[in-house]
Motif scaffolding. Sequence first.
Motif, mmCIF file in Angstrom:
data_model
loop_
_atom_site.group_PDB
_atom_site.id
_atom_site.type_symbol
_atom_site.label_atom_id
_atom_site.label_comp_id
_atom_site.label_asym_id
_atom_site.label_seq_id
_atom_site.Cartn_x
_atom_site.Cartn_y
_atom_site.Cartn_z
ATOM 1 N N TRP A 1 25.735 -38.087 -26.257
ATOM 2 C CA TRP A 1 24.275 -38.171 -26.263
ATOM 3 C C TRP A 1 23.819 -38.829 -24.974
ATOM 4 C CZ3 TRP A 1 21.372 -36.115 -30.179
ATOM 5 C CH2 TRP A 1 22.035 -35.821 -31.372
ATOM 6 N N VAL B 1 22.988 -31.079 -18.672
ATOM 7 C CA VAL B 1 22.242 -31.841 -19.672
ATOM 8 C C VAL B 1 21.184 -30.935 -20.276
ATOM 9 C CG1 VAL B 1 20.654 -33.777 -20.038
ATOM 10 C CG2 VAL B 1 22.640 -34.059 -18.537
ATOM 11 N N VAL B 2 21.074 -30.978 -21.605
ATOM 12 C CA VAL B 2 20.053 -30.191 -22.271
ATOM 13 C C VAL B 2 19.217 -31.108 -23.166
ATOM 14 C CG1 VAL B 2 21.627 -29.490 -24.137
ATOM 15 C CG2 VAL B 2 19.577 -28.136 -23.698
ATOM 16 N N ALA B 3 17.899 -30.998 -23.044
ATOM 17 C CA ALA B 3 16.979 -31.798 -23.858
ATOM 18 C C ALA B 3 16.334 -30.870 -24.872
ATOM 19 C CB ALA B 3 15.920 -32.444 -22.975
ATOM 20 N N ARG C 1 13.884 -30.374 -28.596
ATOM 21 C CA ARG C 1 12.894 -31.013 -29.468
ATOM 22 C C ARG C 1 13.524 -31.306 -30.821
ATOM 23 N NH1 ARG C 1 8.441 -26.888 -29.726
ATOM 24 N NH2 ARG C 1 7.286 -28.497 -30.835
ATOM 25 N N GLU D 1 17.859 -31.199 -15.885
ATOM 26 C CA GLU D 1 17.837 -31.211 -17.335
ATOM 27 C C GLU D 1 17.144 -29.953 -17.820
ATOM 28 O OE1 GLU D 1 17.075 -35.181 -19.143
ATOM 29 O OE2 GLU D 1 15.468 -34.097 -20.153
ATOM 30 N N ALA E 1 15.296 -27.833 -20.723
ATOM 31 C CA ALA E 1 14.515 -28.129 -21.933
ATOM 32 C C ALA E 1 14.526 -26.917 -22.853
ATOM 33 C CB ALA E 1 13.082 -28.486 -21.554
ATOM 34 N N ARG F 1 17.311 -36.950 -28.217
ATOM 35 C CA ARG F 1 17.637 -35.558 -28.536
ATOM 36 C C ARG F 1 18.104 -34.832 -27.267
ATOM 37 N NH1 ARG F 1 13.419 -36.961 -31.425
ATOM 38 N NH2 ARG F 1 11.859 -36.142 -30.000
ATOM 39 N N THR F 2 18.719 -35.587 -26.395
ATOM 40 C CA THR F 2 19.221 -35.044 -25.129
ATOM 41 C C THR F 2 20.742 -35.171 -25.112
ATOM 42 O OG1 THR F 2 17.188 -35.756 -24.063
ATOM 43 C CG2 THR F 2 19.029 -35.190 -22.619
#
Lengths: 409, 459
Positions: A92, A108-110, A112, A4, A6, A96-97
């Motif tokens: 989703w 996958v991108v998480a 804020r 993932e 961030a 917010r991921t």
Amino acid sequence: MIAEEAVDVVVVGGGPAGLSVATELRRRGAGKVVVVEREATAGGVPRHTDHLGFGVRDLRRVMSGPRYAATLVRRAERAGVDIRTATTVTRWVGGRTLALASRDGTSVVAARAVVLATGVRERPRSARLVPGDRPAGVYTTAAIQQLVQRGIRPGTRAVIVGAEHVSFSAVLTLRHAGCSVAAMVTPLPRHQTYWPLRIATATRYRVKVLTGVDVAAIHGRPRVERVELTNGTTIECDTVVFTGDWIPDHELARGAGATIDGSHGGPLVDGAARTDRTGVFAVGNLVHPAETADVCALHGRHAAPAVMEWLAVDEWPSRRLRILTNAPIVWVSPAWIDPLIATPRDRFVLRVDRFVESRTMRARQDGRELWHGTVLGGSLVPNRSISIAAHWTADVDPDGGDVVLSVEP
Amino acid sequence: MFDVCVIGAGVVGSAVARLLSHQHLSVVLVDAAPDVGAGTSKANTAILHTGFDATPGSVDAGLVARGYELLRRYAPTVGIAVEETGAVLVAWTDEQAEALPALVAKAHTNGYDAAALVDAGEVRAREPHLGGGVVAGMVVPGEHIIDPWSTPIAFAREAIANGATWRPGCRVAGFEFGDAKTVVTFERGDPIETRFVVNAAGLFSDVVHELAGGSGFTVRPRRGELIVFDKLARGLLHGTVLPVPTSTTKGVLVAPTVFGNVMVGPTADDIGDKAATGSTRAGIDALVAHARRILPALADEEVTAVYAGLRAATEHSDYQLVHHPDRRYVCLGGIRSTGLTASMALAEEALRRLVECGLTMSPKEDDEIVPIRMTNLGEVEPRPYQQPGNTGIVCHCERVTRDEIAVACTVVPAATDLDGVRRRTRAIAGRCQGFACLAEVCTIAAAATSTTPESWLHG
């Protein structure tokens, strides 16, 4: 398990709104800002709208759509925005991921903060439930713009469904490609564009606008041969273009569980472009289908400070006041009020569903008048962008009831 | 000279050609249309039926039940999307509820033992978004949904991969039956010499049958309109929701599709015109009304597509299966809406009848049969856009990659128009209907086939 990534902000959609919010975020010092764009080139709809009139409000210049799109991309890149083209958000994974798909497969991108800037599409023939055959030659405006841009002629003789601005834009595109326009049809009693554009198309191209009538059926095989109208007449043609009647591309907004404004299909937002899902913003035509590209860009720019604030203080409003609308107003955007927050361009944008003589509107809260005034330019015409002042939101009682917006007789 | 000429490349004819291609026989598959599966096979309810409601003892009953087992097993082996969603048959009135026990008994008579009565609470637990007024129901756990577009294409592709000849654009004009060979003539193109003929001409099976000297049935097309709702509606439905059938029709069902949409239909209009494949105001309005009654939340969702198809109904209730050994001719006529499910069983039936007509079968060894693999179009199994090194999504609504479109236009039987591309890939079939990708799809198709984008665009 896929690793993932961030980041600080993911902006979904690299059109004018998405690129502008991302650029402004970087200029204000945001860290890693990623724009995810599904097409091979960022820039959005203006890439294919090859005529002048772009950039007036946001860049204070007049340029063509493709040049405007390229300018927004360049400015974003200079500001340090990470634009990932040919990359699709597929779903989703968490609050917010997001799951992405690209030529490299899935990832996958998480983030804020997530800013949805997924735009709009024109309602196609099938969604309008127009019966008849399913021949070749039935399009939307965006499709013919892309065809003509590639030198592909859409047809020789067209019927255009709709008589709003984009419909007249379709006339120009078709004429440019050597396709004549047999008629424009609109179920409304009059066309809905500005008179100069109407007069220009009438005199230059002799385009006939048939009012109070709609398409009843499309016939022909394998190619369109004729269109049957609700008044019983038929028009011979080989091309039908369905224009306008915008639908927000709201799949991700729906997937987030954001409350949707049932009257236009986009998510409800407040003046700071905040949805009711924590850390999820929505900008551009997704929340006001459809405004011009520069208005979308300014909406994106306007949202950036609120995104910065969210990144800094981690607070999300729990209660907001709704602006309800009385007929003939169909929707207003933003439709949530936070008295402390200015709306984009200090305006509300709205739509009406019939022609109205009056230009006066009134906002009330619990029977108390908050504001009355005239619309900012223009008149109350369906399918046309209408704006009103928004300074009065400072007088809204945050503990009061919903605000009601209506047209004064 | 060919051993067998199969007339009609719908789901039935293609299945026959496929099965024949597993024999040491020379086979030619012809169709009046330029593409496989472009007639009555392309607009159906995309359901793989258990056959629970067939008329016990009828020809159809046995073939549907057998075809169900065959296709259910075959589909996953070649990459045709299939999902066992099950179905619930819903009674909305006391009168309908009273008909349920007989339907359960009928299912059991048909050899389908998993059908069972359930009360309204169980129906609701299974399908919580159903509209008000559910009285009772019957579950049919074995009902499947299937990709109806890939099925005939897979059959034809496998037949061709195993030596069959594909002759599109050949409308039969007549037959000259000789002692050892038959000459099939066409409205355009060279005649074909063959020893045996199989008529699987669908809507035109009666016309071909008459040309072959037969009689006994007339195809009276039954038009079925279908509307397909946006993928955002898929969560409203667990499996297929069937109505209680009446004497005249199975009624309007609501079903998920393997592509992740929700489909409502079909209507049933007996019409005379074999070309009347257009949808109608009355049909669409009726389906929207059905949709709102059965699954009220559908009213808030956009419609993605409207289809109309013709079922090859005849004056008889059963399939019209006949063969004439003297002419070495087999007719698979009057195959109605259950043709998709029954297709592989009908192929077995055709071979059995060909043997009775004097054709000697000579099966290939397993390792002599060339396997094929279709690109999965369903939502459950992985799709190309999810694989590393894919060529990038072109159609965003349906997530179709560049290579899939190029392959659809080049791998035999190849697409000849955008509709063929759509049925092979799902491109342009989504909610935007080409708003974002039409020009690019035409450009890719043209580049892959060394033609012009206009030739693809203009149909």
